[in-house]
Design an enzyme around this catalytic site. Sequence first.
Site, PDB file in Angstrom:
ATOM      1  N   SER A  17       1.400 -13.226   5.354  1.00  0.00           N
ATOM      2  CA  SER A  17       2.686 -12.607   5.093  1.00  0.00           C
ATOM      3  C   SER A  17       3.867 -13.681   4.571  1.00  0.00           C
ATOM      4  O   SER A  17       4.103 -14.682   5.004  1.00  0.00           O
ATOM      5  CB  SER A  17       3.437 -12.305   6.387  1.00  0.00           C
ATOM      6  OG  SER A  17       4.694 -11.730   6.131  1.00  0.00           O
ATOM      7  N   THR A  64       4.659  -4.590  10.050  1.00  0.00           N
ATOM      8  CA  THR A  64       3.695  -4.284   8.898  1.00  0.00           C
ATOM      9  C   THR A  64       2.586  -3.494   9.349  1.00  0.00           C
ATOM     10  O   THR A  64       2.319  -3.248  10.465  1.00  0.00           O
ATOM     11  CB  THR A  64       3.737  -5.372   8.151  1.00  0.00           C
ATOM     12  OG1 THR A  64       3.195  -5.208   6.927  1.00  0.00           O
ATOM     13  CG2 THR A  64       2.856  -6.587   8.627  1.00  0.00           C
ATOM     14  N   LYS A  68       3.292   0.606  11.620  1.00  0.00           N
ATOM     15  CA  LYS A  68       4.679   1.316  11.148  1.00  0.00           C
ATOM     16  C   LYS A  68       4.805   2.361  11.874  1.00  0.00           C
ATOM     17  O   LYS A  68       5.692   2.814  12.325  1.00  0.00           O
ATOM     18  CB  LYS A  68       4.800   1.278   9.601  1.00  0.00           C
ATOM     19  CG  LYS A  68       4.866  -0.177   9.041  1.00  0.00           C
ATOM     20  CD  LYS A  68       5.289  -0.034   7.456  1.00  0.00           C
ATOM     21  CE  LYS A  68       5.339  -1.201   6.955  1.00  0.00           C
ATOM     22  NZ  LYS A  68       5.449  -1.060   5.348  1.00  0.00           N
ATOM     23  N   ASP A 105      11.688   0.051   3.360  1.00  0.00           N
ATOM     24  CA  ASP A 105      10.811   0.011   2.206  1.00  0.00           C
ATOM     25  C   ASP A 105      11.306   0.814   0.887  1.00  0.00           C
ATOM     26  O   ASP A 105      11.412   0.345  -0.173  1.00  0.00           O
ATOM     27  CB  ASP A 105       9.545   0.566   2.588  1.00  0.00           C
ATOM     28  CG  ASP A 105       8.811  -0.381   3.693  1.00  0.00           C
ATOM     29  OD1 ASP A 105       9.037  -1.546   3.409  1.00  0.00           O
ATOM     30  OD2 ASP A 105       7.958   0.030   4.350  1.00  0.00           O
ATOM     31  N   ALA A 131      -0.396   9.657  -1.519  1.00  0.00           N
ATOM     32  CA  ALA A 131       0.225  10.507  -0.698  1.00  0.00           C
ATOM     33  C   ALA A 131       0.049  10.039   0.787  1.00  0.00           C
ATOM     34  O   ALA A 131       0.262  10.784   1.697  1.00  0.00           O
ATOM     35  CB  ALA A 131      -0.407  11.943  -0.643  1.00  0.00           C
ATOM     36  N   ALA A 134       2.557   4.908   2.768  1.00  0.00           N
ATOM     37  CA  ALA A 134       3.541   4.066   1.919  1.00  0.00           C
ATOM     38  C   ALA A 134       4.340   4.946   0.933  1.00  0.00           C
ATOM     39  O   ALA A 134       5.465   4.758   0.864  1.00  0.00           O
ATOM     40  CB  ALA A 134       2.629   3.102   0.992  1.00  0.00           C
ATOM     41  N   THR A 156      -6.749  13.115  -3.149  1.00  0.00           N
ATOM     42  CA  THR A 156      -6.877  14.449  -2.237  1.00  0.00           C
ATOM     43  C   THR A 156      -5.755  15.149  -2.562  1.00  0.00           C
ATOM     44  O   THR A 156      -4.369  15.133  -1.994  1.00  0.00           O
ATOM     45  CB  THR A 156      -7.015  13.922  -0.852  1.00  0.00           C
ATOM     46  OG1 THR A 156      -8.093  12.866  -1.147  1.00  0.00           O
ATOM     47  CG2 THR A 156      -7.424  15.309  -0.036  1.00  0.00           C
ATOM     48  N   MET A 218       3.402  -0.740  -6.261  1.00  0.00           N
ATOM     49  CA  MET A 218       4.016  -1.275  -5.013  1.00  0.00           C
ATOM     50  C   MET A 218       3.427  -2.287  -4.277  1.00  0.00           C
ATOM     51  O   MET A 218       3.784  -2.913  -3.197  1.00  0.00           O
ATOM     52  CB  MET A 218       4.090   0.050  -4.001  1.00  0.00           C
ATOM     53  CG  MET A 218       5.379   1.044  -4.476  1.00  0.00           C
ATOM     54  SD  MET A 218       5.260   2.642  -3.617  1.00  0.00           S
ATOM     55  CE  MET A 218       5.248   2.314  -1.827  1.00  0.00           C
ATOM     56  N   GLY A 243       4.944  -5.121  -6.948  1.00  0.00           N
ATOM     57  CA  GLY A 243       5.790  -4.968  -5.786  1.00  0.00           C
ATOM     58  C   GLY A 243       6.499  -6.391  -5.140  1.00  0.00           C
ATOM     59  O   GLY A 243       7.031  -6.116  -3.915  1.00  0.00           O
TER      60      GLY A 243
HETATM   61  P1  ATR Z   1      -0.911   3.584   3.099  1.00  0.00           P
HETATM   62  O1  ATR Z   1      -0.098   3.458   4.404  1.00  0.00           O
HETATM   63  O2  ATR Z   1      -1.188   2.309   2.246  1.00  0.00           O
HETATM   64  O3  ATR Z   1      -0.214   4.688   2.163  1.00  0.00           O
HETATM   65  P2  ATR Z   1      -2.790   5.690   3.746  1.00  0.00           P
HETATM   66  O4  ATR Z   1      -1.904   6.549   4.456  1.00  0.00           O
HETATM   67  O5  ATR Z   1      -4.270   5.472   4.277  1.00  0.00           O
HETATM   68  O6  ATR Z   1      -2.333   3.963   3.532  1.00  0.00           O
HETATM   69  O7  ATR Z   1      -2.885   6.214   2.317  1.00  0.00           O
HETATM   70  C1  ATR Z   1      -3.703   5.583   1.190  1.00  0.00           C
HETATM   71  C2  ATR Z   1      -3.477   6.241  -0.149  1.00  0.00           C
HETATM   72  O8  ATR Z   1      -4.060   5.582  -1.225  1.00  0.00           O
HETATM   73  C3  ATR Z   1      -3.844   7.787  -0.203  1.00  0.00           C
HETATM   74  O9  ATR Z   1      -3.097   8.357  -1.078  1.00  0.00           O
HETATM   75  C4  ATR Z   1      -5.136   7.393  -0.856  1.00  0.00           C
HETATM   76  O10 ATR Z   1      -5.916   8.673  -1.597  1.00  0.00           O
HETATM   77  P3  ATR Z   1      -6.507   9.763  -0.452  1.00  0.00           P
HETATM   78  O11 ATR Z   1      -5.479  10.480   0.270  1.00  0.00           O
HETATM   79  O12 ATR Z   1      -7.179  10.708  -1.477  1.00  0.00           O
HETATM   80  O13 ATR Z   1      -7.531   9.054   0.295  1.00  0.00           O
HETATM   81  C5  ATR Z   1      -5.111   6.533  -1.924  1.00  0.00           C
HETATM   82  N1  ATR Z   1      -5.984   5.768  -2.335  1.00  0.00           N
HETATM   83  C6  ATR Z   1      -7.008   4.856  -1.768  1.00  0.00           C
HETATM   84  N2  ATR Z   1      -8.138   4.327  -2.519  1.00  0.00           N
HETATM   85  C7  ATR Z   1      -7.725   4.979  -3.542  1.00  0.00           C
HETATM   86  C8  ATR Z   1      -8.543   4.912  -4.958  1.00  0.00           C
HETATM   87  N3  ATR Z   1      -9.467   3.944  -5.030  1.00  0.00           N
HETATM   88  N4  ATR Z   1      -8.228   5.851  -5.995  1.00  0.00           N
HETATM   89  C9  ATR Z   1      -7.245   6.727  -5.855  1.00  0.00           C
HETATM   90  N5  ATR Z   1      -6.533   6.738  -4.488  1.00  0.00           N
HETATM   91  C10 ATR Z   1      -6.764   5.825  -3.520  1.00  0.00           C
END
Ligand code: ATR
Length: 275
Positions: A17, A64, A68, A105, A131, A134, A156, A218, A243
Amino acid sequence: MPAIDRYAVVGNPVGHSLSPRIHAAFAAQTREALNYDAIELPTDGFVDGIRDLQRQGFSGANVTVPFKREAWELCDSLSKPAEQAGAVNTLSFDGSDRIAGDNTDGIGLVRDLDENLGVELAASNILVLGAGGAVRGVLGPLLEQSPASLTIANRTPEKAAALARDFAGQGNVSALAFDALAGQDFDLVINGTAAGLGNEVPAIPGSVINQTTMCYDMMYSIEKPTAFVDWALSHGAAGAFDGLGMLVEQAAAAFEIWRGVKPDSAVVIQSLRPE
Ligand code: ATR
């Protein structure tokens, strides 16, 4: 002499960090006397760890990954951004066992875009990729800047649609699947996915980027550009930023909550980038 005020960032892992360096720089700059450590808590030991800091007389903590959400659940009071984000990154202790929670954030992202990078958010068309937690954390502050539209796209699609529904009352928010983005134009594309952790880029059509599109990741990387920054520049974006500035700005906003003084973030951002 009273003991020096103590703060820490808690997470797992926290070894790399930059927060202790950033807060030490702010403290030196503003002549505030404080200590700021990085403390790794076991993944099942967040609440015990925080209660321990309170017992030791700490004044506050940053939170972190992966804590969170648990921090949000633990707080006795929440600021509006924290409440909306469903996540807390800044805890304030007052000597009792009460905890006040904030989330800086989103304001960190907005300030980096607006104040450091000169990206106009008002009346702009913004695409946000991802989605997860973060992204949820930054939507409220982004919408407060009155963009013309904010589109959420996620691998998704159902998760993007759910998030768009949650924030529908706060602006012109909609959701699209990645492949439905072809033919759409955006002023700003923000990557809030975790794809970069695997050195990947979300599978969106390159046509969302034109020569006036600004791109923002980010995630940050000190040594070399992030995969998304590389991808954006190779598709002809007007500019692409990581970011690091958001990290420093969220820290600055936390510092201001705790100390009542706003540090100069720009010099700290510069000092963290190698020449
Ligand atoms: P964070 O706290 O970092 O937001 P999270 O809640 O697990 O972690 O969300 C991860 C995000 O990154 C999700 O939007 C995920 O997409 P899915 O909802 O389809 O899983 C996205 N993500 C992770 N790896 C990805 C990839 N290789 N390509 C596109 N989106 C990805």
